[in-house]
Scaffold this active site. Structure first.
Site, short mmCIF file in Angstrom:
data_model
loop_
_atom_site.label_atom_id
_atom_site.label_comp_id
_atom_site.label_asym_id
_atom_site.label_seq_id
_atom_site.Cartn_x
_atom_site.Cartn_y
_atom_site.Cartn_z
N SER A 1 5.76 -4.44 4.21
CA SER A 1 5.69 -3.51 5.22
C SER A 1 4.40 -3.58 5.84
O SER A 1 3.29 -4.12 5.49
CB SER A 1 5.51 -2.21 4.35
OG SER A 1 5.24 -1.01 5.35
N TYR B 1 2.79 3.36 -2.27
CA TYR B 1 3.59 2.43 -1.15
C TYR B 1 2.90 1.38 -0.89
O TYR B 1 3.19 0.26 -0.75
CB TYR B 1 4.39 3.48 -0.09
CG TYR B 1 5.15 2.48 0.49
CD1 TYR B 1 6.34 2.16 0.17
CD2 TYR B 1 5.01 2.14 1.77
CE1 TYR B 1 7.54 1.52 0.82
CE2 TYR B 1 5.73 1.35 2.40
CZ TYR B 1 7.09 1.18 2.21
OH TYR B 1 7.94 0.52 2.92
#
Length: 263
Positions: free
Chosen positions: A140, A153
């Site tokens: 990401s 995350y």
């Protein structure tokens, strides 16, 4: 790389970016897939949507070691091996560190990072047999530039980045191309509860450019344009400048991430 005869394994392949990977690879001639997903119905729909494709559909949870071992056995038995592994499965639970439940912290780490590492480990004997193999790990943009309310995350996705680099150097003697993809906010079910203040990327575009990157031998496919590339460099060389940007966006980020949970 010739994709036509490749045996391709995709985690989280029945929706979102994973399904877009599947569609893009089919367009380019691939026809042999093992698709892993947690829910049975979305997997079953793939056979209706792509009736001419040879599927091995596996309901499983990559955070569970017993499921990982079963996945590898099914891939070997029913697909006959593996040339390409796309580690795409992922979850997110945003919010302040003190507000995220312990369960969500553990599950993000187990699915996004631990499960990815274990599945890759268990799949490696099959991948090493490929004459022209690849591993695509989906990280990401937050794996490069961590932001408030995505601490866990971001940690998992940064771990994916380092895992890819280490793996590439460890298995350099095999014909395995190991690549990492860094999407920004992408219009997928994972983002349905996020309050976005800008247009999101199209998952089909993400898949197309990622496969282009694979075929071009790229090590990293980073989305977000030139500004993202500049910010990554700044984050590495002058992190306090990114701190200032994060401070300026803090209240907005806090508001937007209140309901962002896809577990």
């Amino acid at each position: 790389m010739d994709l036509i005869d490749k045996k391709i394994v995709i985690t989280g392949g029945s929706a979102g970016i994973g399904k877009s990977f599947l569609k893009e690879l089919i367009k380019r001639g691939a026809n042999n897939f093992a698709i892993i997903g947690r829910s049975e119905k979305p997997l079953e729909k793939l056979t209706q949507e792509f009736p001419d494709v040879n599927f091995v559909l596996i309901q499983g949870d990559v955070s569970a070691l017993r499921d990982i071992e079963r996945i590898v056995l099914m891939v070997e038995k029913h697909l006959g091996g593996a040339d390409v592994l796309i580690n795409n499965a992922g979850v997110v639970s945003a919010g302040g560190l003190e507000d995220i439940s312990d369960e969500d912290i553990i599950n993000q780490i187990n699915i996004n990072l631990t499960g990815l590492i274990l599945l890759t480990k268990k799949m490696m004997p099959l991948l090493k047999e490929s004459k022209e193999g690849a591993i695509i790990n989906v990280s990401s943009g937050l794996g490069y530039i961590a932001m408030p309310f995505y601490s866990v995350y971001a940690a998992t996705k940064a771990g994916v980045r380092q895992f890819s680099d280490a793996l590439r150097r460890e298995f350099h003697m095999y014909p395995l191309h190991i690549m990492t993809v860094y999407p920004t906010a992408t219009d997928t079910p994972m983002m349905k509860n996020a309050d976005m203040d800008k247009e999101m990327d199209d998952p089909d575009m993400v898949a197309k450019e990622s496969i282009d990157g694979l075929l071009n031998g790229e090590l990293n496919v980073v989305f977000g344009g030139e500004q993202r590339e500049k910010d990554i460099k700044t984050n590495f060389e002058e992190p306090l400048k990114i701190d200032e940007k994060a401070k300026a966006a803090y209240d907005n980020l806090k508001q937007r991430t209140k309901k962002h949970r896809a577990m």
